[in-house]
Design an enzyme around this catalytic site. Structure first.
Site, PDB file in Angstrom:
ATOM      1  N   GLU A  12      66.182 -16.760 -28.091  1.00 18.60           N
ATOM      2  CA  GLU A  12      67.261 -16.671 -29.062  1.00 18.60           C
ATOM      3  C   GLU A  12      68.441 -15.892 -28.504  1.00 18.60           C
ATOM      4  O   GLU A  12      68.310 -15.133 -27.538  1.00 18.60           O
ATOM      5  CB  GLU A  12      66.807 -15.997 -30.368  1.00 18.60           C
ATOM      6  CG  GLU A  12      66.679 -14.490 -30.302  1.00 18.60           C
ATOM      7  CD  GLU A  12      65.398 -13.976 -29.705  1.00 18.60           C
ATOM      8  OE1 GLU A  12      65.462 -13.032 -28.880  1.00 18.60           O
ATOM      9  OE2 GLU A  12      64.319 -14.504 -30.048  1.00 18.60           O
ATOM     10  N   THR A  70      59.167 -18.122 -33.329  1.00 17.10           N
ATOM     11  CA  THR A  70      58.031 -17.282 -33.723  1.00 17.10           C
ATOM     12  C   THR A  70      58.217 -15.833 -33.294  1.00 17.10           C
ATOM     13  O   THR A  70      57.321 -15.012 -33.503  1.00 17.10           O
ATOM     14  CB  THR A  70      56.725 -17.818 -33.102  1.00 17.10           C
ATOM     15  OG1 THR A  70      56.868 -17.869 -31.676  1.00 17.10           O
ATOM     16  CG2 THR A  70      56.403 -19.210 -33.615  1.00 17.10           C
ATOM     17  N   ASP A 112      53.238 -14.250 -24.931  1.00 13.14           N
ATOM     18  CA  ASP A 112      54.485 -15.003 -24.997  1.00 13.14           C
ATOM     19  C   ASP A 112      55.596 -14.320 -24.188  1.00 13.14           C
ATOM     20  O   ASP A 112      56.468 -14.993 -23.633  1.00 13.14           O
ATOM     21  CB  ASP A 112      54.921 -15.164 -26.449  1.00 13.14           C
ATOM     22  CG  ASP A 112      54.030 -16.137 -27.212  1.00 13.14           C
ATOM     23  OD1 ASP A 112      53.304 -16.916 -26.566  1.00 13.14           O
ATOM     24  OD2 ASP A 112      54.051 -16.107 -28.456  1.00 13.14           O
ATOM     25  N   GLY A 113      55.570 -12.980 -24.117  1.00 12.10           N
ATOM     26  CA  GLY A 113      56.567 -12.266 -23.314  1.00 12.10           C
ATOM     27  C   GLY A 113      56.445 -12.595 -21.841  1.00 12.10           C
ATOM     28  O   GLY A 113      57.455 -12.740 -21.135  1.00 12.10           O
TER      29      GLY A 113
END
Length: 267
Positions: A127, A167, A53-54
């Site tokens: 975020e 998540t 995901d990074g």
């Protein structure tokens, strides 16, 4: 957020690879390079992201710094990979893309004002988090749509997460996991001292959120938008940037929805 729909890939569409630097990422990339014709990232119509995901976050930010954000299809070569599709050596990447389904997601537009009056505008795909800079507890006023909802949150900080980022840090701070197409935002306190019983909120993604730092001289606070950190913050204004919409591609029957449900019942 947008509805899920078919993203048909035609032979004329050009594909590019964006790969993590890990040994596993490089190994998967070596296999996939032999399965299709690839072009440079700036010439591509679709980008295949290999990693976790990074790496997906890195790829999206890289494209947001250019004139065009291409649809992205993730191949998991990382650890968690909520946003990635499963990999196996025999996979036909062109066939996978031809049958892929798309989900539209949008980042947060962050307007941060420092104590000296400087204004910084950045995007946050995951975020925006406010965090205390010293041992002093942060004190933050929280407004939604210009109405003060929390006059004083005392704690380590607070964050506002998109479904893409729900998540990540949000989840580790005990925030809710949001389905990618939920059209919601997660407002989550970080180690709150008071209000003691406030666990956060789920907001429609049309909401405008403002964080105002109280006693900023005594209780300095930094703002972190994904990988970008801004220090000595006085106020942050946040809203979804619909004009920067991005498209994530997933295999039919992708297990993300099931994983989102399962994580919420994990012991």
């Amino acid at each position: 957020m947008g509805d899920t729909e078919r993203e048909n890939v035609t032979p004329s569409q050009r594909l590019a690879l964006f790969t993590s630097s890990t040994p596993r990422g490089q190994e998967v990339a070596a296999v996939l390079r032999s399965t299709a014709d690839w072009c440079a990232l700036e010439d591509a119509d679709i980008v295949v992201v290999i990693g976790g995901d990074g790496t997906m976050l890195d790829a999206l930010h890289h494209m947001m710094s250019t004139d065009r954000v291409r649809p992205v299809y993730g191949v998991n070569a990382g650890t968690v990979g909520f946003l990635m599709n499963r990999y196996h050596r025999a996979m036909n990447i062109v066939d996978r893309l031809h049958h892929a389904r798309s989900v539209a997601v949008s980042p947060l537009m962050v307007e941060a004002v420092t104590r000296s009056g400087e204004i910084h505008r950045v995007y946050a795909i995951n975020e925006l988090s406010l965090l205390r800079e010293t041992r002093q507890t942060a004190k933050i006023e929280i407004s939604v749509n210009d109405r003060v909802r929390i006059p004083e949150l005392a704690g380590d900080g607070v964050l506002l997460a998109t479904p893409v980022g729900s998540t990540a840090y949000n989840f580790s701070a005990s925030g809710p996991i949001l389905p990618l197409d939920s059209q919601m935002l997660a407002l989550t306190p970080i180690s709150p001292f008071r209000p003691r019983r406030w666990k956060g909120a789920i907001l429609p993604d049309r909401s405008r959120v403002t964080f105002r730092v109280l006693e900023p001289d005594k209780r300095p606070v930094s703002a972190v938008a994904d990988q970008t950190e801004l220090r000595d913050i006085a106020e942050v204004r946040l809203a979804i940037a619909r004009e920067r919409e991005m498209t994530l591609l997933f295999d039919p029957g992708h297990a993300l929805d099931e994983r989102i449900v399962a994580e919420q019942f994990a012991h």
